[in-house]
Write a protein that holds these residues in place. Sequence first.
Motif, mmCIF file in Angstrom:
data_model
loop_
_atom_site.group_PDB
_atom_site.id
_atom_site.type_symbol
_atom_site.label_atom_id
_atom_site.label_comp_id
_atom_site.label_asym_id
_atom_site.label_seq_id
_atom_site.Cartn_x
_atom_site.Cartn_y
_atom_site.Cartn_z
ATOM 1 N N UNK A 180 45.743 39.437 45.862
ATOM 2 C CA UNK A 180 45.934 40.156 47.122
ATOM 3 C C UNK A 180 45.984 41.660 46.916
ATOM 4 N N UNK A 181 46.547 42.088 45.780
ATOM 5 C CA UNK A 181 46.535 43.517 45.470
ATOM 6 C C UNK A 181 45.102 44.030 45.351
ATOM 7 N N UNK A 188 38.748 41.584 51.513
ATOM 8 C CA UNK A 188 38.952 40.158 51.305
ATOM 9 C C UNK A 188 37.636 39.387 51.238
ATOM 10 N N UNK A 189 36.600 39.961 51.787
ATOM 11 C CA UNK A 189 35.305 39.275 51.753
ATOM 12 C C UNK A 189 34.728 39.230 50.327
ATOM 13 N N UNK A 192 34.919 36.304 46.104
ATOM 14 C CA UNK A 192 33.980 35.618 45.222
ATOM 15 C C UNK A 192 33.576 36.424 44.003
ATOM 16 N N UNK A 193 33.960 37.707 43.960
ATOM 17 C CA UNK A 193 33.628 38.548 42.809
ATOM 18 C C UNK A 193 34.737 38.605 41.765
ATOM 19 N N UNK A 194 35.913 38.071 42.102
ATOM 20 C CA UNK A 194 37.063 38.185 41.201
ATOM 21 C C UNK A 194 36.901 37.267 39.991
ATOM 22 N N UNK A 214 41.801 30.372 44.580
ATOM 23 C CA UNK A 214 40.523 30.630 45.236
ATOM 24 C C UNK A 214 39.509 31.372 44.391
ATOM 25 N N UNK A 215 39.716 31.405 43.078
ATOM 26 C CA UNK A 215 38.736 32.029 42.181
ATOM 27 C C UNK A 215 37.530 31.098 42.066
#
Length: 529
Positions: A180-181, A188-189, A192-194, A214-215
């Motif tokens: 969230x940080x 937030x969109x 999918x890149x995290x 949600x990774x």
Amino acid sequence: MGILKFEHPQENNSVHMTTSPLDPEEFRRQGHMVIDFIADYYKTVEKYPVLSQVQPGYLKKRLPESAPYDPEPIETILRDVQDHIVPGLTHWQSPNYFAYFPASNSTAAFLGEMLAAGFNVVGFNWMASPAATELESIVMDWLGDMLQLPKSFLFSGNGGGVLQGTTCEAIICTMAAARDQMLSQIGRENIGKLVVYGSDQTHSGFQKASQIVGIHPKNFRAIETTASTSFALSPEVLKSTIRSDIEAGLVPLFLCATVGTTAITAVDPLGPLCEVAKEHDMWVHVDAAYAGSASICPEFRYFIDGVEGADSFSLNAHKWFFTTLDCCCLWVKNPSALVSSLSTYPEYLRNKATDSKQVVEYKDWQIALSRRFRAIKLWLVLRSYGVGNLRNFIRSHVKMAKIFEGLVGMDKRFETVAPRHFSLVCFRVSPSAIIKANPSLSDHDNGKHKADNYKLLNGVKCVVNEVNSKLLEAINGSGLVFMTHAVVGGMYVLRFAIGASLTEEKHVVMAWKVVQEHADAILHPPCIN
């Protein structure tokens, strides 16, 4: 027309009905019986096979198909526990239990568990039980001081600690805070890149946490480790992996470093790993679930050197700190990150203390709303034994592991396969001993083509693993001891983990004799005429 009443034929039989589910005097009577039952169990636990010998579905055959309508006396219930439940237990408190990691216990922890269950408070916020909240904050600072954690992890230094159920929960909460940080900065969109990073030795709870948070599965990195680093995560390999991800347009988020990996207690180099992570503003969590407890001993504190560069740190007091399951200790430098990610404020929980912002609301530091009074059992452990005794308990387990390691070293048929840092010894029957017992395996270099040699070497490796697997199965099948295995670098290894509270040196020596006897039977089976 009158109302028809349908009654069970025994409902009016008041003789069988209990008038109160919580009668203090009946609690006293039955409580004494249960304490006696458990004390007797501890005295005789060695007589049971350590690994349960029952077959799947055994219990359904022994118990009724439905619950009783009338109450049954505690005497009958305890008899059924002895006859039907105990045979289906794997005895984690047995002094001959050397599997997985320990679930160490103590009188103090057991009594603390009784107090927690007796009070049965649901301490989701300060008002729900002020003592539960405040005691938790105090004992977490006490334990943090014992570990010499940086002040930034303690309430006295604007950080703070919380008691979770398990490491999995601790990683989920910290990863959610990190997520969230980061998303507040990149949108937030872009979830999918995290990308999250660990090693191929990191506990499987890390992967489960990433899935829950949600990774994307493709963005989970389990970086390969090798024997050249004693299977610790290499900072250089981490750095190159991160660089490749950034070039692909991905965003590094979270690193889980481990002190005492599950398979062989490898120790990741915290300082250098934190330096790499901080170049990319990543959250670093240190998982010291098993081995962290050892760091209360000054001679083992260096294993967590570099923790000052991390954002969170956790250990399981229910593993090697003589505190009953469950009790995972999590410290964070920035509690507000957890609160921001995990807090909810329904109207029915609003109160003056919460609104004052002067109290800790532990419901916002965890996944669930409800929470147990775990702090009281940890408090009893700390007070009942003191720092000096707790250090000596841990040292005694390490000493016994050194003894076992020495026994392995004296038998030339065996070899240790990883450094012994704590109280876990990883070993196996050596390839040379297996080849000696099976000479046909040694002709891989008799003028054969390299490709053929490669196949033969792989074949030898498979045979070595198979022999060690059979050895472990035979050991556990004896019921005398219980051990587990790991596979590292393609090697099947036996794990001998010392940490059960009742284990003494004589149990370690006996366990080694069991290993030797079964190795003899496998390497030199009796001739059949």
